[in-house]
Scaffold this motif. Structure first.
Motif, PDB file in Angstrom:
ATOM      1  N   ILE A 119      73.572 -54.401  21.483  1.00  0.00           N
ATOM      2  CA  ILE A 119      73.811 -55.711  20.890  1.00  0.00           C
ATOM      3  C   ILE A 119      73.991 -56.767  21.975  1.00  0.00           C
ATOM      4  O   ILE A 119      73.451 -57.875  21.880  1.00  0.00           O
ATOM      5  CB  ILE A 119      75.032 -55.674  19.944  1.00  0.00           C
ATOM      6  CG1 ILE A 119      74.681 -54.904  18.678  1.00  0.00           C
ATOM      7  CG2 ILE A 119      75.519 -57.070  19.596  1.00  0.00           C
ATOM      8  CD1 ILE A 119      75.858 -54.637  17.773  1.00  0.00           C
ATOM      9  N   PHE A 120      74.713 -56.434  23.042  1.00  0.00           N
ATOM     10  CA  PHE A 120      74.911 -57.399  24.121  1.00  0.00           C
ATOM     11  C   PHE A 120      73.589 -57.726  24.809  1.00  0.00           C
ATOM     12  O   PHE A 120      73.283 -58.899  25.061  1.00  0.00           O
ATOM     13  CB  PHE A 120      75.914 -56.865  25.145  1.00  0.00           C
ATOM     14  CG  PHE A 120      76.113 -57.788  26.307  1.00  0.00           C
ATOM     15  CD1 PHE A 120      76.859 -58.934  26.170  1.00  0.00           C
ATOM     16  CD2 PHE A 120      75.530 -57.517  27.531  1.00  0.00           C
ATOM     17  CE1 PHE A 120      77.034 -59.799  27.235  1.00  0.00           C
ATOM     18  CE2 PHE A 120      75.705 -58.371  28.596  1.00  0.00           C
ATOM     19  CZ  PHE A 120      76.453 -59.511  28.447  1.00  0.00           C
ATOM     20  N   ILE A 168      78.996 -64.691  20.321  1.00  0.00           N
ATOM     21  CA  ILE A 168      78.759 -66.070  20.746  1.00  0.00           C
ATOM     22  C   ILE A 168      80.080 -66.735  21.133  1.00  0.00           C
ATOM     23  O   ILE A 168      80.166 -67.414  22.157  1.00  0.00           O
ATOM     24  CB  ILE A 168      78.051 -66.862  19.629  1.00  0.00           C
ATOM     25  CG1 ILE A 168      76.632 -66.348  19.442  1.00  0.00           C
ATOM     26  CG2 ILE A 168      78.048 -68.362  19.919  1.00  0.00           C
ATOM     27  CD1 ILE A 168      75.937 -66.889  18.212  1.00  0.00           C
ATOM     28  N   ASP A 169      81.120 -66.521  20.341  1.00  0.00           N
ATOM     29  CA  ASP A 169      82.426 -67.091  20.659  1.00  0.00           C
ATOM     30  C   ASP A 169      82.994 -66.511  21.949  1.00  0.00           C
ATOM     31  O   ASP A 169      83.550 -67.239  22.780  1.00  0.00           O
ATOM     32  CB  ASP A 169      83.404 -66.856  19.513  1.00  0.00           C
ATOM     33  CG  ASP A 169      83.035 -67.628  18.259  1.00  0.00           C
ATOM     34  OD1 ASP A 169      82.277 -68.632  18.385  1.00  0.00           O
ATOM     35  OD2 ASP A 169      83.471 -67.233  17.164  1.00  0.00           O
ATOM     36  N   MET A 170      82.846 -65.199  22.132  1.00  0.00           N
ATOM     37  CA  MET A 170      83.347 -64.570  23.360  1.00  0.00           C
ATOM     38  C   MET A 170      82.584 -65.076  24.580  1.00  0.00           C
ATOM     39  O   MET A 170      83.179 -65.359  25.625  1.00  0.00           O
ATOM     40  CB  MET A 170      83.238 -63.048  23.267  1.00  0.00           C
ATOM     41  CG  MET A 170      84.215 -62.410  22.316  1.00  0.00           C
ATOM     42  SD  MET A 170      83.973 -60.645  22.152  1.00  0.00           S
ATOM     43  CE  MET A 170      84.513 -60.088  23.756  1.00  0.00           C
ATOM     44  N   MET A 171      81.275 -65.185  24.465  1.00  0.00           N
ATOM     45  CA  MET A 171      80.473 -65.643  25.597  1.00  0.00           C
ATOM     46  C   MET A 171      80.789 -67.096  25.940  1.00  0.00           C
ATOM     47  O   MET A 171      80.834 -67.455  27.114  1.00  0.00           O
ATOM     48  CB  MET A 171      78.982 -65.486  25.285  1.00  0.00           C
ATOM     49  CG  MET A 171      78.539 -64.050  25.093  1.00  0.00           C
ATOM     50  SD  MET A 171      78.911 -62.993  26.485  1.00  0.00           S
ATOM     51  CE  MET A 171      77.755 -63.620  27.658  1.00  0.00           C
ATOM     52  N   SER A 172      81.014 -67.935  24.945  1.00  0.00           N
ATOM     53  CA  SER A 172      81.346 -69.330  25.234  1.00  0.00           C
ATOM     54  C   SER A 172      82.726 -69.436  25.885  1.00  0.00           C
ATOM     55  O   SER A 172      82.943 -70.290  26.741  1.00  0.00           O
ATOM     56  CB  SER A 172      81.272 -70.183  23.976  1.00  0.00           C
ATOM     57  OG  SER A 172      82.268 -69.791  23.054  1.00  0.00           O
ATOM     58  N   ASP A 173      83.656 -68.576  25.505  1.00  0.00           N
ATOM     59  CA  ASP A 173      84.964 -68.563  26.158  1.00  0.00           C
ATOM     60  C   ASP A 173      84.851 -68.133  27.616  1.00  0.00           C
ATOM     61  O   ASP A 173      85.530 -68.666  28.483  1.00  0.00           O
ATOM     62  CB  ASP A 173      85.931 -67.645  25.418  1.00  0.00           C
ATOM     63  CG  ASP A 173      86.362 -68.212  24.076  1.00  0.00           C
ATOM     64  OD1 ASP A 173      86.217 -69.446  23.877  1.00  0.00           O
ATOM     65  OD2 ASP A 173      86.837 -67.430  23.231  1.00  0.00           O
TER      66      ASP A 173
END
Length: 105
Positions: free
Chosen positions: A86-87, A16-21
């Protein structure tokens, strides 16, 4: 699991953090799927080619396929497959969550 069962395993928090970045910059729109799916897929193909051997016998017209047990290659294939799963699971669940329950947050 986090929203429906109120169980937070912190497994998806990293994604979630990676996708928001990635979503903050318009130039990285296609970078996320390439990193999360494309590179593990390349790892699966390359490590699969490292452990699978095929031989064609012209006399008997048979193809023999041998899978060598190189555990590091098998481990890389398994981890890469899990990353892709997972992705994709994250993408599906997140889109279903926003499509059907827009006011749940």
């Amino acid at each position: 699991m986090k929203y429906y069962f109120h169980v937070n395993l912190h497994l998806f928090d990293v994604f979630i953090d990676m996708m928001s970045d990635f979503d903050k910059s318009p130039s990285t729109k296609y970078l996320s799927p390439i990193l999360m799916v494309g590179l593990p897929l390349v790892a699966i193909v390359l490590n699969g080619l490292a452990i699978v051997y095929a031989e064609y016998n012209k006399l008997t017209k048979e193809i023999s396929i041998v899978i060598k047990l190189k555990w590091i290659n098998i481990l890389i294939i398994a981890v890469s497959a899990m990353m892709i799963c997972i992705f994709i699971l994250y993408a599906v669940v997140e889109n279903i969550h926003h499509a059907y329950l827009p006011c749940y947050h």
